[in-house]
Design a protein around this motif. Structure first.
Motif, mmCIF file in Angstrom:
data_model
loop_
_atom_site.group_PDB
_atom_site.id
_atom_site.type_symbol
_atom_site.label_atom_id
_atom_site.label_comp_id
_atom_site.label_asym_id
_atom_site.label_seq_id
_atom_site.Cartn_x
_atom_site.Cartn_y
_atom_site.Cartn_z
ATOM 1 N N ASN A 141 0.814 -1.217 0.000
ATOM 2 C CA ASN A 141 0.000 0.000 0.000
ATOM 3 C C ASN A 141 0.850 1.271 0.000
ATOM 4 O O ASN A 141 0.459 2.290 -0.576
ATOM 5 N N ALA A 142 2.009 1.226 0.674
ATOM 6 C CA ALA A 142 2.865 2.416 0.728
ATOM 7 C C ALA A 142 3.316 2.815 -0.685
ATOM 8 O O ALA A 142 3.339 4.001 -1.033
ATOM 9 N N LEU A 143 3.659 1.831 -1.491
ATOM 10 C CA LEU A 143 4.067 2.121 -2.868
ATOM 11 C C LEU A 143 2.890 2.655 -3.670
ATOM 12 O O LEU A 143 3.049 3.571 -4.499
ATOM 13 N N PHE A 144 1.713 2.115 -3.441
ATOM 14 C CA PHE A 144 0.526 2.620 -4.122
ATOM 15 C C PHE A 144 0.263 4.071 -3.732
ATOM 16 O O PHE A 144 -0.062 4.907 -4.582
ATOM 17 N N GLN A 145 0.402 4.382 -2.424
ATOM 18 C CA GLN A 145 0.182 5.751 -1.972
ATOM 19 C C GLN A 145 1.246 6.705 -2.499
ATOM 20 O O GLN A 145 0.982 7.902 -2.694
ATOM 21 N N LEU A 146 2.430 6.181 -2.774
ATOM 22 C CA LEU A 146 3.474 7.018 -3.364
ATOM 23 C C LEU A 146 3.067 7.484 -4.762
ATOM 24 O O LEU A 146 3.341 8.623 -5.149
ATOM 25 N N HIS A 147 2.386 6.624 -5.510
ATOM 26 C CA HIS A 147 1.934 7.034 -6.843
ATOM 27 C C HIS A 147 0.861 8.129 -6.735
ATOM 28 O O HIS A 147 0.770 9.003 -7.596
ATOM 29 N N VAL A 148 0.063 8.080 -5.655
ATOM 30 C CA VAL A 148 -0.901 9.165 -5.418
ATOM 31 C C VAL A 148 -0.163 10.469 -5.145
ATOM 32 O O VAL A 148 -0.563 11.548 -5.608
ATOM 33 N N SER A 149 0.948 10.388 -4.413
ATOM 34 C CA SER A 149 1.765 11.583 -4.157
ATOM 35 C C SER A 149 2.369 12.114 -5.448
ATOM 36 O O SER A 149 2.478 13.336 -5.628
ATOM 37 N N PHE A 150 2.769 11.226 -6.339
ATOM 38 C CA PHE A 150 3.294 11.659 -7.640
ATOM 39 C C PHE A 150 2.275 12.542 -8.359
ATOM 40 O O PHE A 150 2.624 13.560 -8.967
ATOM 41 N N LYS A 151 1.017 12.158 -8.295
ATOM 42 C CA LYS A 151 -0.023 12.925 -8.988
ATOM 43 C C LYS A 151 -0.169 14.321 -8.385
ATOM 44 O O LYS A 151 -0.343 15.309 -9.110
ATOM 45 N N LYS A 152 -0.100 14.408 -7.062
ATOM 46 C CA LYS A 152 -0.172 15.721 -6.419
ATOM 47 C C LYS A 152 1.005 16.595 -6.829
ATOM 48 O O LYS A 152 0.851 17.793 -7.102
ATOM 49 N N VAL A 153 2.182 16.002 -6.880
ATOM 50 C CA VAL A 153 3.394 16.753 -7.241
ATOM 51 C C VAL A 153 3.310 17.253 -8.676
ATOM 52 O O VAL A 153 3.684 18.398 -8.971
ATOM 53 N N LEU A 154 2.824 16.431 -9.577
ATOM 54 C CA LEU A 154 2.726 16.832 -10.978
ATOM 55 C C LEU A 154 1.719 17.962 -11.162
ATOM 56 O O LEU A 154 1.936 18.873 -11.982
ATOM 57 N N ARG A 155 0.618 17.922 -10.432
ATOM 58 C CA ARG A 155 -0.344 19.035 -10.520
ATOM 59 C C ARG A 155 0.292 20.328 -10.008
ATOM 60 O O ARG A 155 0.071 21.403 -10.565
ATOM 61 N N ARG A 156 1.065 20.205 -8.952
ATOM 62 C CA ARG A 156 1.745 21.395 -8.429
ATOM 63 C C ARG A 156 2.747 21.924 -9.462
ATOM 64 O O ARG A 156 2.908 23.146 -9.599
ATOM 65 N N TYR A 157 3.403 21.028 -10.158
ATOM 66 C CA TYR A 157 4.364 21.456 -11.183
ATOM 67 C C TYR A 157 3.657 22.193 -12.316
ATOM 68 O O TYR A 157 4.150 23.219 -12.810
ATOM 69 N N ALA A 158 2.500 21.690 -12.735
ATOM 70 C CA ALA A 158 1.743 22.358 -13.800
ATOM 71 C C ALA A 158 1.379 23.777 -13.388
ATOM 72 O O ALA A 158 1.510 24.731 -14.179
ATOM 73 N N GLU A 159 0.945 23.942 -12.142
ATOM 74 C CA GLU A 159 0.581 25.274 -11.651
ATOM 75 C C GLU A 159 1.806 26.175 -11.566
ATOM 76 O O GLU A 159 1.739 27.371 -11.885
ATOM 77 N N ALA A 160 2.938 25.600 -11.158
ATOM 78 C CA ALA A 160 4.155 26.395 -10.972
ATOM 79 C C ALA A 160 4.676 26.956 -12.297
ATOM 80 O O ALA A 160 5.041 28.137 -12.383
#
Length: 474
Positions: A141-160
């Motif tokens: 599950n930790a690895l699965f949740q890491l992929h969820v974090s990747f999505k948050k980071v990418l959205r932040r990058y798009a905004e930045a």
């Protein structure tokens, strides 16, 4: 005799008929047979006492243990407590986004085949490293949740990167759905001046940044599939089906669309002064036909300044898309800017027709080989504007021939264009007006050709004089 001799030899071998080697082999075989019998007796005795079954059970347990996969058994004990680790990885990636965008150079790398921001490639590299670190400890599950974090980071990058590239007022300009379409619609309805909410001033350096954002958004959206496959390859099979980046892909597709819209509106804002100048001319008092008007030169200057910059950064597909959108909106606005002119004199109609043809030629010269849609739009819209001008110069009954599919708004505009002062009655001479318009265009072209001829002759004369002077000095 021979027979007696043979019988004597067998009696010397104890009557077995074997030589020494055969006898030894036979003895070995006998010992082995007795050894096997002894072991079988021992096993039978163990079976009788019940210890044999226990021994076989221990052997089966050993075999089962040898086949058991111990991987993940220890780390699974820590799985419920891995949230802190995932949060730390997410925090580190968010800090990397801020650091990479702040240090971005915002120009196309030399000897590079694309215009993708370095921060995008570096961010994907850091996510890859994060994925590998986590996979060494757990695939649950930790690895699965890491992929969820990747999505948050990418959205932040798009905004930045959008905030770093878009100038002030850009969000308001592109916020409304179909900003460019609304701009054209305002012109089509014959409004005296289209709504100004779409206008946005973008300097060349920021224009280049927006182009880089468009290319980078395209790159990220196309790379997400590979990232999803990498995560699925590491995470436990029962969780692999839930790994997806479709929502993040939509985010970057939207970012690309916003960037493309901003580019179109930025160039349209620069072109707006020329359209304003066209509408400010007193066409009912226009007397003399000359070369193209000053606002036509403004259109050419804007195109020469903006389009090469855009073309130098964007890939062919994105460039063709934006040029198509730009030319589609501008030619529609030009047509209706011409149509809003009222009571245009005969000379004014001729000048407007000449200006429209020059702008049409300038636009077509800017259309790339891949932007076939842009060429069709230019031909359609500018051809329509020319037809409206010709209809305004012709008798009323010629409207059906020149504009057989004219809309009610177009008919109204053509009627209002007629009747200008001092240059004629705007249609009283019918075919004569059209003939004089053609003659005027031919005369203007001949005059321009004559001036070019004189300029070339002057250059030749100056060159000859220089050579002659040099010879005399020598």
């Amino acid at each position: 005799d021979g027979g007696g001799g043979g019988g004597g030899e067998r009696s010397n071998d104890d009557g077995l008929g074997l030589d020494d080697e055969e006898e030894a082999t036979s003895a070995t075989a006998i010992r082995k047979r007795y050894e096997r019998e002894r072991r079988q007796r021992e096993r039978d005795a163990l079976e009788a006492s019940g210890q044999g079954r226990a021994a076989r059970g221990m052997e089966g347990a050993a075999d089962a243990a040898a086949k058991t996969d111990f991987r993940g058994l220890i780390s699974s004990c820590f799985e419920p407590h891995m949230g802190g680790y995932v949060a730390a990885e997410e925090r580190e990636l968010c800090e990397a986004v801020a650091r990479l965008v702040a240090g971005e150079k915002w120009h196309r790398e030399e000897n590079s085949d694309n215009s993708v921001l370095t921060s995008a490639t570096q961010l994907f590299l850091q996510m890859k490293r994060s994925l590998k670190r986590c996979s060494r400890m757990t695939r649950g599950n930790a690895l699965f949740q890491l992929h969820v974090s990747f999505k948050k980071v990418l959205r932040r990058y798009a905004e930045a990167i959008w905030n770093a590239a878009a100038p002030k007022g850009a969000d308001a300009a592109v916020a409304s759905d179909g900003a460019a379409a609304a701009m054209v619609a305002a012109a089509t309805t014959g409004a005296l001046s289209p709504a100004t909410t779409w206008k946005v001033k973008v300097e060349d350096d920021m224009l280049a940044r927006v182009c880089l954002v468009v290319e980078t958004a395209d790159y990220v959206a196309s790379t997400l599939y590979g990232l999803a496959e990498a995560v699925r390859g590491f995470v436990d099979e029962e969780m692999a089906g839930g790994v997806e980046f479709e929502d993040v892909e939509e985010c970057f597709v939207d970012l690309k669309a916003r960037g493309a819209t901003l580019l179109v509106l930025a160039v349209e804002t620069r072109l707006d002064d020329a359209l304003t100048a066209l509408g400010a001319v007193s066409w009912d008092q226009y007397h003399e036909i000359g070369d193209e008007s000053a606002y036509v030169g403004e259109v050419a200057a804007v195109l020469r300044g903006a389009l090469p910059l855009i073309s130098s950064i964007l890939g062919e597909a994105n460039e063709s898309y934006i040029v198509d959108k730009l030319f589609g909106s501008f030619t529609a606005r030009w047509r209706w800017a011409v149509a809003r002119c009222r009571r245009v004199s005969e000379a004014g109609l001729q000048q407007l027709l000449l200006d429209t043809q020059v702008v049409r030629s300038n636009l077509l010269s800017c259309v790339t080989s891949g932007a076939s849609g842009g060429k069709r739009l230019v031909e359609k819209e500018m051809g329509r504007a020319e037809a409206m001008l010709k209809a305004a110069a012709a008798p009323a009954e010629a409207l059906e021939m020149l504009l057989p599919d004219a809309t009610s708004v177009e008919r109204l505009r053509v009627t209002e264009m007629r009747g200008g002062g001092s240059g004629g009655d705007g249609g009283g001479s019918g075919g004569g007006v059209l003939r004089r318009m053609a003659e005027a265009r031919a005369g203007a072209a001949a005059s321009m050709a004559e001036r070019m001829k004189q300029a070339r002759a002057a250059m030749t004369s100056s060159s000859s004089g220089g050579v002659s002077g040099a010879g005399k000095e020598k």
